[in-house]
Design an enzyme around this catalytic site. Structure first.
Site, short mmCIF file in Angstrom:
data_model
loop_
_atom_site.label_atom_id
_atom_site.label_comp_id
_atom_site.label_asym_id
_atom_site.label_seq_id
_atom_site.Cartn_x
_atom_site.Cartn_y
_atom_site.Cartn_z
N ARG A 98 0.84 -1.21 0.00
CA ARG A 98 0.00 0.00 0.00
C ARG A 98 0.87 1.25 0.00
O ARG A 98 0.55 2.24 -0.66
CB ARG A 98 -0.95 0.02 1.20
CG ARG A 98 -2.05 -0.99 1.14
CD ARG A 98 -2.97 -0.76 -0.07
NE ARG A 98 -3.87 -1.85 -0.27
CZ ARG A 98 -3.70 -2.86 -1.13
NH1 ARG A 98 -2.64 -2.90 -1.90
NH2 ARG A 98 -4.59 -3.81 -1.25
N GLU A 101 2.04 1.57 -3.41
CA GLU A 101 0.92 2.01 -4.23
C GLU A 101 0.69 3.52 -4.09
O GLU A 101 0.34 4.20 -5.06
CB GLU A 101 -0.33 1.23 -3.81
CG GLU A 101 -1.52 1.40 -4.70
CD GLU A 101 -2.65 0.49 -4.25
OE1 GLU A 101 -3.22 -0.17 -5.12
OE2 GLU A 101 -2.97 0.45 -3.03
N SER A 124 15.77 14.78 0.07
CA SER A 124 16.75 13.82 0.56
C SER A 124 16.09 12.68 1.33
O SER A 124 15.13 12.90 2.08
CB SER A 124 17.76 14.52 1.47
OG SER A 124 18.69 13.60 1.98
#
Length: 152
Positions: A98, A101, A124
């Protein structure tokens, strides 16, 4: 309580098994351990997974809290982290997938907004901190709040 099945994580450092076994025996959360070593809980978990470098002070405090031999722990954790190899791509673990995703779906949107606010550059992941909080709304639903803070 987060624990580790090392057979499921063949790329983790040797210290991971030692740390997770001691954590389980002591029945401690990452929040408990983080409080003891003076770091936040995500940074502490990253040390356990070999994705962050522990300072000598961290090693001494971990050894003390987890009742581990400091010299052995320092030998196992003395090298540099081998970052980024601990997760298959794409990830198979549902929660990690997830998060992946989220980057798939919002990555270019994040990039566009960050470029508009900061100009050309990157955030960074070395000069970086992250935090996880739990919020509960008025209906009693729990929400995860993940903060990412990186130097531009």
């Amino acid at each position: 309580m987060a624990n580790l099945a090392t057979l499921d994580h063949p790329y983790l450092p040797q210290s991971a098994s030692l740390l997770f076994d001691a954590k389980a025996k002591a029945n401690l959360t990452f929040e408990d351990i983080a409080r003891h070593i003076g770091r936040n809980e995500v940074a502490t978990a990253a040390i356990f997974y070999g994705q962050a470098k522990a300072s000598k002070e961290d090693v001494v405090k971990l050894a003390e809290l987890l009742r581990l031999p400091a010299q052995a722990l320092e030998m196992q954790m003395g090298g540099f982290p081998d970052r980024g190899r601990s997760v298959d791509m794409p990830p198979r673990e549902p929660l990690i997938y997830r998060l992946y995703e989220i980057v798939q779906n919002y990555g270019y949107a994040y990039k566009a907004v960050l470029n508009e606010k900061f100009g050309d550059g990157i955030m960074s992941a070395i000069s970086f901190s992250t935090n996880v909080e739990k919020e509960t709304d008025d209906d009693g639903n729990n929400w995860a709040v993940i903060t990412l803070r990186g130097k531009w």
